[in-house]
Design a protein around this motif. Structure first.
Motif, PDB file in Angstrom:
ATOM      1  N   THR A   1       0.851  -1.371  -0.162  1.00  0.00           N
ATOM      2  CA  THR A   1       0.102  -0.223   0.159  1.00  0.00           C
ATOM      3  C   THR A   1       0.717   1.702   0.286  1.00  0.00           C
ATOM      4  OG1 THR A   1      -0.241   0.475   2.298  1.00  0.00           O
ATOM      5  CG2 THR A   1      -1.927  -1.515   1.578  1.00  0.00           C
ATOM      6  N   GLY A   2       2.090   1.654   0.123  1.00  0.00           N
ATOM      7  CA  GLY A   2       2.840   2.560   0.127  1.00  0.00           C
ATOM      8  C   GLY A   2       3.767   2.965   1.299  1.00  0.00           C
ATOM      9  N   ALA A   3       2.223   2.699   2.978  1.00  0.00           N
ATOM     10  CA  ALA A   3       2.273   3.116   3.585  1.00  0.00           C
ATOM     11  C   ALA A   3       3.374   2.500   5.267  1.00  0.00           C
ATOM     12  CB  ALA A   3       0.799   2.232   4.645  1.00  0.00           C
ATOM     13  N   ARG A   4       3.904   1.431   5.158  1.00  0.00           N
ATOM     14  CA  ARG A   4       5.209   1.142   5.870  1.00  0.00           C
ATOM     15  C   ARG A   4       5.603   0.796   4.750  1.00  0.00           C
ATOM     16  NH1 ARG A   4       1.892   3.357   7.992  1.00  0.00           N
ATOM     17  NH2 ARG A   4       0.808   2.971  10.500  1.00  0.00           N
ATOM     18  N   ALA A   5       7.587   1.501   5.767  1.00  0.00           N
ATOM     19  CA  ALA A   5       8.563   0.817   5.144  1.00  0.00           C
ATOM     20  C   ALA A   5       9.566  -0.421   5.863  1.00  0.00           C
ATOM     21  CB  ALA A   5       9.399   2.130   4.257  1.00  0.00           C
ATOM     22  N   TYR A   6      10.100  -1.271   5.279  1.00  0.00           N
ATOM     23  CA  TYR A   6      10.897  -1.803   6.351  1.00  0.00           C
ATOM     24  C   TYR A   6      12.379  -1.778   6.486  1.00  0.00           C
ATOM     25  CZ  TYR A   6       5.551  -3.301   7.130  1.00  0.00           C
ATOM     26  OH  TYR A   6       4.776  -3.263   7.497  1.00  0.00           O
ATOM     27  N   VAL A   7      12.978  -1.383   7.310  1.00  0.00           N
ATOM     28  CA  VAL A   7      14.331  -1.572   7.125  1.00  0.00           C
ATOM     29  C   VAL A   7      14.730  -2.535   7.502  1.00  0.00           C
ATOM     30  CG1 VAL A   7      16.196   0.240   7.287  1.00  0.00           C
ATOM     31  CG2 VAL A   7      13.841   0.600   6.759  1.00  0.00           C
ATOM     32  N   THR A   8      15.704  -3.785   7.502  1.00  0.00           N
ATOM     33  CA  THR A   8      16.946  -4.233   8.595  1.00  0.00           C
ATOM     34  C   THR A   8      18.099  -2.847   9.003  1.00  0.00           C
ATOM     35  OG1 THR A   8      18.378  -4.612   5.979  1.00  0.00           O
ATOM     36  CG2 THR A   8      16.211  -6.197   7.166  1.00  0.00           C
ATOM     37  N   ASN A   9      18.323  -3.581   9.845  1.00  0.00           N
ATOM     38  CA  ASN A   9      19.763  -2.690  10.802  1.00  0.00           C
ATOM     39  C   ASN A   9      20.376  -3.910  11.138  1.00  0.00           C
ATOM     40  OD1 ASN A   9      17.820  -0.617  11.534  1.00  0.00           O
ATOM     41  ND2 ASN A   9      16.898  -1.242  12.173  1.00  0.00           N
ATOM     42  N   THR A  10      21.640  -4.077  10.211  1.00  0.00           N
ATOM     43  CA  THR A  10      22.480  -5.133  10.322  1.00  0.00           C
ATOM     44  C   THR A  10      23.652  -5.258  11.979  1.00  0.00           C
ATOM     45  OG1 THR A  10      22.941  -5.482   7.945  1.00  0.00           O
ATOM     46  CG2 THR A  10      24.688  -6.522   9.662  1.00  0.00           C
ATOM     47  N   ASP A  11      23.251  -4.325  12.531  1.00  0.00           N
ATOM     48  CA  ASP A  11      24.450  -4.649  13.479  1.00  0.00           C
ATOM     49  C   ASP A  11      23.480  -4.594  14.998  1.00  0.00           C
ATOM     50  OD1 ASP A  11      26.693  -4.900  12.174  1.00  0.00           O
ATOM     51  OD2 ASP A  11      27.313  -2.930  12.770  1.00  0.00           O
ATOM     52  N   SER A  12      22.290  -3.727  14.532  1.00  0.00           N
ATOM     53  CA  SER A  12      21.662  -4.159  15.885  1.00  0.00           C
ATOM     54  C   SER A  12      20.098  -5.411  15.789  1.00  0.00           C
ATOM     55  CB  SER A  12      20.019  -2.872  15.810  1.00  0.00           C
ATOM     56  OG  SER A  12      20.586  -1.356  15.691  1.00  0.00           O
ATOM     57  N   ASP A  13      19.968  -6.120  14.814  1.00  0.00           N
ATOM     58  CA  ASP A  13      19.726  -7.005  15.127  1.00  0.00           C
ATOM     59  C   ASP A  13      17.861  -6.745  15.529  1.00  0.00           C
ATOM     60  OD1 ASP A  13      21.627  -8.309  14.677  1.00  0.00           O
ATOM     61  OD2 ASP A  13      21.963  -8.412  16.995  1.00  0.00           O
ATOM     62  N   THR A  14      17.340  -5.918  14.082  1.00  0.00           N
ATOM     63  CA  THR A  14      16.238  -5.829  14.474  1.00  0.00           C
ATOM     64  C   THR A  14      15.769  -5.118  12.759  1.00  0.00           C
ATOM     65  OG1 THR A  14      17.248  -3.119  14.713  1.00  0.00           O
ATOM     66  CG2 THR A  14      16.898  -4.576  16.811  1.00  0.00           C
ATOM     67  N   VAL A  15      14.567  -4.951  12.320  1.00  0.00           N
ATOM     68  CA  VAL A  15      13.971  -3.878  11.654  1.00  0.00           C
ATOM     69  C   VAL A  15      12.676  -3.297  12.110  1.00  0.00           C
ATOM     70  CG1 VAL A  15      12.112  -4.675   9.746  1.00  0.00           C
ATOM     71  CG2 VAL A  15      13.397  -6.096  10.155  1.00  0.00           C
ATOM     72  N   SER A  16      13.389  -1.657  11.686  1.00  0.00           N
ATOM     73  CA  SER A  16      12.314  -0.085  12.030  1.00  0.00           C
ATOM     74  C   SER A  16      11.438  -0.322  11.107  1.00  0.00           C
ATOM     75  CB  SER A  16      13.763   0.822  11.795  1.00  0.00           C
ATOM     76  OG  SER A  16      15.174   0.703  12.786  1.00  0.00           O
ATOM     77  N   VAL A  17      10.450  -0.651  11.124  1.00  0.00           N
ATOM     78  CA  VAL A  17       9.071   0.131  10.523  1.00  0.00           C
ATOM     79  C   VAL A  17       8.901   1.579  10.713  1.00  0.00           C
ATOM     80  CG1 VAL A  17       6.669  -0.502  10.261  1.00  0.00           C
ATOM     81  CG2 VAL A  17       8.038  -2.222  12.245  1.00  0.00           C
ATOM     82  N   ILE A  18       8.946   2.101   9.101  1.00  0.00           N
ATOM     83  CA  ILE A  18       9.003   3.534   9.228  1.00  0.00           C
ATOM     84  C   ILE A  18       7.016   4.333   8.646  1.00  0.00           C
ATOM     85  CG2 ILE A  18       9.725   5.692   7.872  1.00  0.00           C
ATOM     86  CD1 ILE A  18      12.188   4.279   7.391  1.00  0.00           C
ATOM     87  N   ASP A  19       6.423   4.455   9.163  1.00  0.00           N
ATOM     88  CA  ASP A  19       5.264   5.660   8.510  1.00  0.00           C
ATOM     89  C   ASP A  19       5.915   6.064   7.457  1.00  0.00           C
ATOM     90  OD1 ASP A  19       3.348   7.035   8.355  1.00  0.00           O
ATOM     91  OD2 ASP A  19       2.894   6.442  10.006  1.00  0.00           O
TER      92      ASP A  19
END
Length: 287
Positions: free
Chosen positions: A79-97
């Motif tokens: 839908t284009g409402a969210r972007a998902y970003v892998t953070n390699t050294d944090s072992d996380t994914v950031s979810v962007i509105d």
């Protein structure tokens, strides 16, 4: 197209195969994803711990979003409402509105997440964990891990074939591609690839997957109906990122050691153009 060592994004006119502008972004830009619904492109800047938001109307950076440590890849939901970003050294994914350009959730995943892909019709995202030999399956409704799929040695890229309920994961450590069923989250096969397979793009219309083999300087073409390799295409020096146009007639491959992009005719499986870009091109996305 991201140029990791130049800290810029090259914009290519695909009708003329020429670079029309170059956009400064953060430090060591790597992954890139387009959001056609908002006329934006998102770039993960590994050494800046940020995501640059580019307007495709003006070809300028309109926002910079702080994320986790060493963001390397980015994907946009259907839908284009969210972007998902892998953070390699944090072992996380950031979810962007994407409406506010703010991080609304941070999801713990496996060890050293590399790439992320979003299912086109289901509320799922898939994250390869390079040092865990797994894929984390995320619910994009709850922003939580709902399954972990063992796939093999050093998974890198990931692409989803929604109509066939398949995900394709190149395994850097195995010279192969792991294929799993996205309905059951189980591995259903492994396909041989070339030396150091890194990224993959799927053409759902023509039932093909294209895998870049960085050290072999080739692309493996997989028939996604039969899960077999049907062709091996010579590419440039150090092929990495790959994207296929909506019609499935062209594949665009970043050649990191050539500082160029190869354009491949998918009917003949041959390079028809080579486009010079900046230093160390890695990620590629089509809008």
């Amino acid at each position: 197209m991201t140029n990791a060592m130049s800290n810029v994004v090259s914009v290519i006119d695909t009708s003329s195969n020429t670079v029309i502008t170059t956009i400064p972004v953060g430090s060591f830009p790597f992954g890139v994803a387009a959001n056609p619904s908002l006329a934006r492109v998102y770039v993960a800047n590994v050494f800046s711990d940020t995501v640059s938001v580019i307007s495709t109307n003006s070809n300028t950076v309109t926002a910079t979003v702080p994320v986790g440590d060493s963001p390397i890849a980015v994907a946009v939901g259907p839908t284009g409402a969210r972007a998902y970003v892998t953070n390699t050294d944090s072992d996380t994914v950031s979810v962007i509105d994407t409406s506010s350009n703010t991080v609304i959730a941070t999801i713990p995943v496996g060890d050293r997440p590399v790439c992320v892909a979003v299912h086109p019709t289901q509320a799922r995202a898939y994250v390869t964990n390079g040092d865990s030999a797994t894929v984390s399956v995320l619910s994009t409704n709850t922003n939580a891990v709902i399954a972990t799929v063992p796939v093999g040695n050093r998974p890198s890229g990931v692409a989803v074939d929604g109509p066939r309920a398949r995900a394709y994961v190149p395994l850097v450590g195995s010279e192969a591609v792991s294929v799993f069923n996205t309905d059951t989250n189980t591995v259903i096969g492994t396909v041989p690839a070339g030396d150091f397979p890194v990224f993959v793009a799927v053409d759902t219309t023509r039932a093909r997957a294209y895998v870049t083999n960085f050290d072999a300087d080739t692309l493996s073409v997989i028939d996604t109906d039969t899960t077999t390799v049907t062709a091996t295409i010579p590419a440039g020096d150090g092929p990495g990122g790959v994207a296929v146009d909506p019609a499935g007639r062209r594949a665009y491959v970043t050649d990191e050691n050539w500082d160029a992009v190869s354009v491949i005719d998918t009917d003949t499986n041959t390079i028809t153009a080579t486009i010079p870009v900046e230093d160390a091109p890695v990620g590629v996305a089509l809008k």
